[in-house]
Design a protein around this motif. Sequence first.
Motif, PDB file in Angstrom:
ATOM      1  N   UNK A 155     -16.014  68.468  98.784  1.00  0.00           N
ATOM      2  CA  UNK A 155     -14.502  67.784  99.322  1.00  0.00           C
ATOM      3  C   UNK A 155     -13.413  68.658  99.181  1.00  0.00           C
ATOM      4  N   UNK A 156     -12.371  67.838  99.050  1.00  0.00           N
ATOM      5  CA  UNK A 156     -10.997  68.440  99.099  1.00  0.00           C
ATOM      6  C   UNK A 156     -10.599  68.722  97.566  1.00  0.00           C
ATOM      7  N   UNK A 157     -10.162  70.071  97.212  1.00  0.00           N
ATOM      8  CA  UNK A 157      -9.548  70.359  95.983  1.00  0.00           C
ATOM      9  C   UNK A 157      -8.162  70.919  96.200  1.00  0.00           C
ATOM     10  N   UNK A 158      -7.371  70.060  95.302  1.00  0.00           N
ATOM     11  CA  UNK A 158      -5.854  70.185  95.628  1.00  0.00           C
ATOM     12  C   UNK A 158      -5.219  71.266  94.506  1.00  0.00           C
ATOM     13  N   UNK A 159      -4.189  71.818  94.772  1.00  0.00           N
ATOM     14  CA  UNK A 159      -3.621  72.942  93.834  1.00  0.00           C
ATOM     15  C   UNK A 159      -1.987  72.786  94.227  1.00  0.00           C
ATOM     16  N   UNK A 160      -1.302  72.857  92.906  1.00  0.00           N
ATOM     17  CA  UNK A 160      -0.150  72.572  92.744  1.00  0.00           C
ATOM     18  C   UNK A 160       0.618  73.892  92.041  1.00  0.00           C
ATOM     19  N   UNK A 161       1.767  74.035  92.531  1.00  0.00           N
ATOM     20  CA  UNK A 161       2.815  75.150  92.037  1.00  0.00           C
ATOM     21  C   UNK A 161       3.027  75.132  90.657  1.00  0.00           C
ATOM     22  N   UNK A 162       3.029  74.037  89.846  1.00  0.00           N
ATOM     23  CA  UNK A 162       3.448  73.805  88.416  1.00  0.00           C
ATOM     24  C   UNK A 162       2.009  74.111  87.500  1.00  0.00           C
TER      25      UNK A 162
END
Length: 495
Positions: A155-162
């Motif tokens: 499924x979806x894996x999210x990534x954040x700049x922090x």
Amino acid sequence: MALKIKRIAIDTHPENTAFLLRRRNGYSPEQFVALRKIEITGGDASILATLALIDDESLLEPHMIGLGEQAFRRLGLPEGAEVTFRQAPVPHSLEHVRRKIDGDELEETEIAEIIRDIAGYRYSPMEIGAFLVACAGFMSTHETLALTRAMAGVGRQMHWPSEIVVDKHCIGGIPGNRTSMIIVPIIAAHGLTMPKTSSRAITSPSGTADTMEVLASVDLPEDRLVSIVAKEHAVLAWGGRVNLSPADDVLITVERPLRIDTFDQMVASILSKKLAAGSTHLLIDIPVGPTAKVRTTREAIRLRKLFEYVGHRLGLVLDIVVTDGSQPVGRGVGPVLEARDVMAVLRNEDDAPRDLRERAVMLAGRVLEFDPALAGGKGYARAMELLGSGAALAAMERLIDAQGRCREVILPGSHVHDICAPAGGTVMSIDCHLIARIARLAGAPMDKGAGIDLLHKVGDRVRADEVLYRIHAHSPTGLEYARELAVASSGYVVG
């Protein structure tokens, strides 16, 4: 043979369901027995679906294949598009399930193959149930780690700049424990990133997403969710829309009716969702009480160690706190009543539930301790400052506006029934499980105004016939169901 897609407005969540006429399709009824699970293909798109037969030709024409809401959305093709179908092959991973039933310990690759097939809807509910029961019988810590990693990877894996992305999760089982909706705006006001995706209630009277939906939209597409987090540092959204750990959603639909809720599956479910959501630092709240999910301190320690083992190997920084789960938190049980309590705390109203306020501030302080720029031990004071100054309320109002403020003012159900003390004395205990059941019978969480208003908590002195709590419902039927159970057993012990 090519057939044209017709969208059928039937919700078969979470399964994909396809519909065909029983006759005049070039197949005999006997052949449909073999085609119980089919693979539907159109261009590069493909899904597996359970087949249902239709006898009424007014619903479907011979040259068409109907798709339920889930199947239509997942296939992603427009109505009228041509597709072909064939009998779905038997998943190879079922051999691994059979070995697990025999008591074998599975390899990481075998568990990953099972989870991919479950997420792809290649398993029937019976086959999923066999896997869950086998795992409930015996599961090593290595298998729990492999299961968590596999579920997060599908499924979806999210990534954040922090660098630091914080989250918080409560094991559950405590009605009214809506601390996340207070913690998130406190953390957002401080400036840490906290993209809080939550589930809807499955067996409880309300989940965070159900309660937040009273105030704002929670069904947010991914691009909008990401833009809100970029601007506000946080979000309070329903996680089902962004497809995080979809295998977990499929497993839950079978776990709940079977009442399978082992610690291994609980850890895999929670950590896979947080890992897929891009969290780096996670606070776990384990309420312990006689009618909570975790009943004893010994169980809590065992669960904590399992979280630590799996979480640390997945690269998560964990803080695990054991809290009092002996009674409901706050006064409201059910979406509208819980939202009322949350906003009373954020507005610093004099009559806001003190226990909800103290619990939320304590947990928010623990989350703030993840911030390396904050001096150690200052988290609680910072949380109190942000709440007391109104900064947390302002952050919540910005989140509500960003997500889409609810235009409809939803009120508590107008059909009410009071449950009174049988005699004077002190409230000795409150059964969390029973209170939750009564609230659900009243209609919560689907009926957002249904639920229970708790007028007395453990330790309160009450007079004979004084109201202990008030049941709210929007329909006479819901009120009667809840009233019957509450009259038979109120959930309160007064002594």
